[in-house]
Write a protein that holds these residues in place. Structure first.
Motif, PDB file in Angstrom:
ATOM      1  N   PHE A   1       7.881  -1.410 -19.808  1.00  0.00           N
ATOM      2  CA  PHE A   1       9.144  -1.389 -20.551  1.00  0.00           C
ATOM      3  C   PHE A   1       8.905  -0.944 -21.988  1.00  0.00           C
ATOM      4  N   LEU A   2       7.878  -1.506 -22.618  1.00  0.00           N
ATOM      5  CA  LEU A   2       7.559  -1.145 -24.009  1.00  0.00           C
ATOM      6  C   LEU A   2       7.150   0.325 -24.117  1.00  0.00           C
ATOM      7  N   MET A   3       6.383   0.811 -23.133  1.00  0.00           N
ATOM      8  CA  MET A   3       5.965   2.213 -23.149  1.00  0.00           C
ATOM      9  C   MET A   3       7.151   3.147 -22.921  1.00  0.00           C
ATOM     10  N   GLY A   4       8.171   2.645 -22.221  1.00  0.00           N
ATOM     11  CA  GLY A   4       9.345   3.466 -21.933  1.00  0.00           C
ATOM     12  C   GLY A   4      10.393   3.458 -23.033  1.00  0.00           C
ATOM     13  N   LEU A   5      10.168   2.671 -24.099  1.00  0.00           N
ATOM     14  CA  LEU A   5      11.159   2.578 -25.182  1.00  0.00           C
ATOM     15  C   LEU A   5      11.422   3.933 -25.844  1.00  0.00           C
ATOM     16  N   ILE A   6      10.409   4.794 -25.889  1.00  0.00           N
ATOM     17  CA  ILE A   6      10.608   6.107 -26.517  1.00  0.00           C
ATOM     18  C   ILE A   6      11.634   6.931 -25.742  1.00  0.00           C
ATOM     19  N   LEU A   7      11.805   6.616 -24.466  1.00  0.00           N
ATOM     20  CA  LEU A   7      12.791   7.335 -23.637  1.00  0.00           C
ATOM     21  C   LEU A   7      14.217   6.897 -23.964  1.00  0.00           C
ATOM     22  N   THR A   8      14.374   5.771 -24.658  1.00  0.00           N
ATOM     23  CA  THR A   8      15.716   5.292 -24.997  1.00  0.00           C
ATOM     24  C   THR A   8      16.164   5.799 -26.372  1.00  0.00           C
ATOM     25  N   THR A   9      15.334   6.606 -27.021  1.00  0.00           N
ATOM     26  CA  THR A   9      15.705   7.138 -28.340  1.00  0.00           C
ATOM     27  C   THR A   9      16.633   8.340 -28.184  1.00  0.00           C
ATOM     28  N   GLU A  10      17.114   8.846 -29.311  1.00  0.00           N
ATOM     29  CA  GLU A  10      18.046   9.993 -29.282  1.00  0.00           C
ATOM     30  C   GLU A  10      17.366  11.257 -28.751  1.00  0.00           C
ATOM     31  N   GLY A  11      16.064  11.347 -28.918  1.00  0.00           N
ATOM     32  CA  GLY A  11      15.328  12.479 -28.353  1.00  0.00           C
ATOM     33  C   GLY A  11      14.560  12.099 -27.097  1.00  0.00           C
ATOM     34  N   GLY A  12      14.931  10.979 -26.489  1.00  0.00           N
ATOM     35  CA  GLY A  12      14.207  10.470 -25.316  1.00  0.00           C
ATOM     36  C   GLY A  12      14.240  11.394 -24.117  1.00  0.00           C
ATOM     37  N   MET A  13      15.336  12.149 -23.956  1.00  0.00           N
ATOM     38  CA  MET A  13      15.444  13.040 -22.806  1.00  0.00           C
ATOM     39  C   MET A  13      14.347  14.108 -22.819  1.00  0.00           C
ATOM     40  N   TYR A  14      13.941  14.549 -24.004  1.00  0.00           N
ATOM     41  CA  TYR A  14      12.857  15.541 -24.086  1.00  0.00           C
ATOM     42  C   TYR A  14      11.558  14.956 -23.516  1.00  0.00           C
ATOM     43  N   TRP A  15      11.288  13.682 -23.842  1.00  0.00           N
ATOM     44  CA  TRP A  15      10.087  13.032 -23.323  1.00  0.00           C
ATOM     45  C   TRP A  15      10.190  12.815 -21.820  1.00  0.00           C
ATOM     46  N   LEU A  16      11.396  12.501 -21.338  1.00  0.00           N
ATOM     47  CA  LEU A  16      11.573  12.289 -19.902  1.00  0.00           C
ATOM     48  C   LEU A  16      11.322  13.586 -19.136  1.00  0.00           C
ATOM     49  N   VAL A  17      11.834  14.698 -19.650  1.00  0.00           N
ATOM     50  CA  VAL A  17      11.616  16.001 -19.006  1.00  0.00           C
ATOM     51  C   VAL A  17      10.130  16.336 -18.987  1.00  0.00           C
ATOM     52  N   LEU A  18       9.434  16.066 -20.099  1.00  0.00           N
ATOM     53  CA  LEU A  18       7.992  16.341 -20.169  1.00  0.00           C
ATOM     54  C   LEU A  18       7.231  15.526 -19.119  1.00  0.00           C
ATOM     55  N   LEU A  19       7.555  14.225 -19.019  1.00  0.00           N
ATOM     56  CA  LEU A  19       6.911  13.365 -18.022  1.00  0.00           C
ATOM     57  C   LEU A  19       7.230  13.826 -16.604  1.00  0.00           C
ATOM     58  N   ASP A  20       8.483  14.194 -16.372  1.00  0.00           N
ATOM     59  CA  ASP A  20       8.913  14.621 -15.041  1.00  0.00           C
ATOM     60  C   ASP A  20       8.199  15.904 -14.618  1.00  0.00           C
ATOM     61  N   ASP A  21       8.009  16.819 -15.555  1.00  0.00           N
ATOM     62  CA  ASP A  21       7.402  18.116 -15.232  1.00  0.00           C
ATOM     63  C   ASP A  21       5.896  18.041 -15.029  1.00  0.00           C
ATOM     64  N   TYR A  22       5.224  17.125 -15.733  1.00  0.00           N
ATOM     65  CA  TYR A  22       3.766  17.179 -15.742  1.00  0.00           C
ATOM     66  C   TYR A  22       3.045  15.977 -15.132  1.00  0.00           C
ATOM     67  N   SER A  23       3.684  14.798 -15.113  1.00  0.00           N
ATOM     68  CA  SER A  23       2.945  13.596 -14.705  1.00  0.00           C
ATOM     69  C   SER A  23       2.477  13.658 -13.251  1.00  0.00           C
ATOM     70  N   ALA A  24       3.313  14.200 -12.378  1.00  0.00           N
ATOM     71  CA  ALA A  24       2.963  14.239 -10.946  1.00  0.00           C
ATOM     72  C   ALA A  24       2.964  15.676 -10.440  1.00  0.00           C
ATOM     73  N   GLY A  25       2.385  16.572 -11.204  1.00  0.00           N
ATOM     74  CA  GLY A  25       2.329  17.977 -10.799  1.00  0.00           C
ATOM     75  C   GLY A  25       1.074  18.275 -10.020  1.00  0.00           C
TER      76      GLY A  25
END
Length: 633
Positions: free
Chosen positions: A430-454
């Protein structure tokens, strides 16, 4: 004495879930736990595989890759890659009753594969729960008389906002130039939910959006409560979360096909373009869809199977889950595109202009379509409740995989405190995911989605397949399955495991590297160079776990380098079935504290407890003896 013998025999033949806390010392698998119901495992697998991707990725992938013709490569790739790898993972988990780290007792040299799996699952679990938080946000927003994204005129809307209610005049003419306008649902998503206008990019996350933060906290609380008692609790929750989405999907499908213009979307979805079958891209897309939809390589299947009894019929379960998953994807396509067809007719635009994939479909296009229906809050609530249940059981699997993997490594310390350890994992994530709740969080979510399980995930699956068939040995693996199920895998599975599956996945890996394109968001924002490097490192670090694990394994052995490698590549002494009565042949008396020389056969012959697996035990022993004689000649 006779009564004592019978009691001892009965205890040995009982499954771990049937045994109580008697005077005997608690055994390793009993302490670990098992599924408590007959359908727990099957429904957990269905819930894990049938997720958000079935709704927001498959339909879009189908229409962009040949429509109805896409089903041809889809089912071929299901047969080549999906079913065989799925069955292999279930077999490894059930045979050993171990999680994705401890299962590498099969070949300690490759324990880094398990470490890579856990790293990938951790990254995916962090951002996947953020998607569930978005779904919760929309679910609560649907509890109103008028959906908040139905009209313009709210504080978050701009002058470019134009809703469909005023787009058409009485005579059907369009009085506005709609090319430079945006829908209310799109502005609600980007400007209100994400508040992304306050962030200039991934390097400028901005402030935390507290409403999103609370939704994320709620998502983690729900997940924790459902996995609190391991598979004993999550196995009961899936009776609802794995079945209820089908009820909602059927309701949405019936509502969709009865809408005016629905046939436009369905025609667009299914019109076959057979000429595209000559393109390798279509076949690669089909394989990718199968690969990610079934969730192979994430350790979830292996973890779930590890809680089965030794003789559970996973062969039957494999076909039920994999084929059911494919049919669900196709049905979801009808439900989605029937509504998109209605929407395209209402807006008087082509279907391809409203069709999107991923979050764009779930949080922009489909919510906009809901506003065009009578009782729109009801249909919106149903849709997001379906997404919630689809996402939750996949998240259960991710968390159960992480917790099981670590507790199997440290059973004496962590198993008694599994609930506490699960809480710690949830809090940290939950604490590590807090950056995803920021105003620019969607950019981090897209980055994780594209690369974490590639490509990291592909390397994990390819390595697993090669280790099991080449290092451990196909003959020995098939013999293990024979011990469990009473029959050996046929030529189809052997051909796929030895050649077809690894070659296809290697082609996937090469294709994904050659066709690599930098990430972008919404077609307009390109990620900076440092963000691209960070994303690539996510994949590379998970791959580096494999050689790092090899180094540790080799250093742990003694002798020359080659001798160390040989010793580290062999299974450990305690590799095999976790219960003593299931260990025959080479697995006899290799468990710590083992008392009986041939537990299964001795006890069954001595006390008359004949089962259908007694002959299999004799047959396996005979095969092993023949192999040993051949090797000595």
């Amino acid at each position: 004495p006779l009564r004592l013998r019978r009691w001892t025999s009965l205890n040995l033949l009982m499954t771990p879930s049937d045994q109580g806390d008697g005077d005997l010392e608690i055994e390793y698998p009993e302490d670990r736990g098992n599924w408590t119901g007959k359908l727990d495992f099957l429904l957990s697998c269905i819930g894990y595989c049938v997720g958000l991707g079935n709704v927001w990725r498959f339909p879009y992938r189908a229409y962009t890759n040949g429509g109805g013709a896409f089903l041809v490569p889809y089912f071929i790739m299901l047969a080549i890659c999906g079913i065989p790898i799925f069955f292999m993972e279930l077999s490894l988990g059930q045979f050993s009753s171990l999680g994705p780290l401890a299962v590498w007792k099969i070949s300690p040299l490759f324990k880094g594969v398990g470490m890579a799996t856990i790293l990938i699952v951790c990254l995916v679990a962090i951002y996947y729960n953020m998607i569930i938080a978005y779904v919760l946000f929309y679910l609560f927003a649907s509890l109103t008389k008028n959906l908040p994204w139905q009209y313009c005129g709210n504080w978050w809307n701009t002058d470019l906002c134009l809703d469909h209610h005023i787009m058409r005049t009485g005579n059907g003419a369009v009085p506005f130039n709609i090319s430079n306008t945006v829908s209310p649902s799109e502005e609600y998503w980007s400007r209100y939910v994400l508040h992304i206008q306050e962030s200039s990019g991934i390097g400028d996350p901005g402030r935390i959006r507290w409403n999103l933060c609370l939704c994320l906290l709620l998502a983690w609380v729900i997940v924790y409560l459902c996995i609190l008692k391991g598979v004993k609790s999550s196995g009961k929750v899936v009776y609802f979360t794995a079945t209820f989405p089908y009820l909602i999907l059927i309701m949405l499908l019936i509502r969709g096909v009865t809408l005016e213009g629905a046939w436009l979307g369905i025609k667009f979805y299914l019109t076959p373009q057979f000429d595209l079958l000559l393109s390798p891209k279509v076949w690669i897309e089909a394989a990718l869809q199968i690969f990610y939809s079934l969730g192979v390589g994430f350790g979830g299947l292996l973890t779930f199977a590890s809680y089965n009894t030794f003789h559970q019929n996973i062969y039957r379960d494999t076909f039920i889950v994999t084929v059911g998953n494919a049919i669900t994807s196709i049905l979801a396509g009808f439900a989605i595109f029937s509504v998109l067809g209605y929407m395209s007719q209402e807006l008087d635009v082509p279907v391809q202009e409203v069709a999107k994939a991923g979050p764009g479909l779930a949080f922009v296009v489909y919510p906009q379509a809901m506003t065009m229906l009578p009782l729109s809050p009801f249909w919106s609530f149903l849709f997001f409740f379906m997404l919630l249940t689809l996402g939750l059981d996949s998240q259960f699997a991710f968390l159960e995989t992480i917790v099981t993997a670590v507790t199997d490594e440290f059973p004496y310390y962590l198993r008694p405190k599994k609930a506490f350890f699960s809480a710690v994992v949830c809090i940290v994530m939950f604490l590590m995911g807090l950056i995803l709740t920021t105003e620019g969080g969607m950019y981090w979510l897209v980055l994780l989605d594209d690369y974490s399980a590639g490509f990291g995930l592909m390397v994990v699956v390819i390595t697993t397949c090669l280790v099991v068939t080449r290092v451990y040995g196909m003959k020995r693996f098939c013999r293990d399955i024979h011990m469990m199920l009473g029959f050996k895998p046929g030529i189809y599975f052997k051909a796929c495991w030895l050649f077809l599956s690894p070659v296809t996945m290697m082609a996937l890996l090469v294709y994904s590297i050659i066709k690599y394109e930098p990430s972008e968001y919404n077609g307009s924002y390109r990620f900076p160079f440092w963000a691209e490097i960070l994303g690539i490192l996510m994949g590379i670090i998970s791959c580096l776990m494999i050689p790092m694990g090899m180094v540790f394994a080799v250093l742990h052995e003694e002798g020359t380098l080659w001798q160390r490698i040989q010793q580290a590549s062999r299974p450990t002494l305690d590799w095999g079935p976790s219960l003593e009565e299931n260990r025959t042949g080479m697995y006899v008396a290799t468990l710590a504290g083992s008392q009986s020389p041939k537990p299964l056969m001795v006890h069954m012959r001595k006390y008359g407890g004949i089962t259908s697996y007694e002959n299999i035990a004799f047959q396996v022993d005979k095969e092993i003896e023949e192999d040993e004689e051949e090797s000595m000649m």
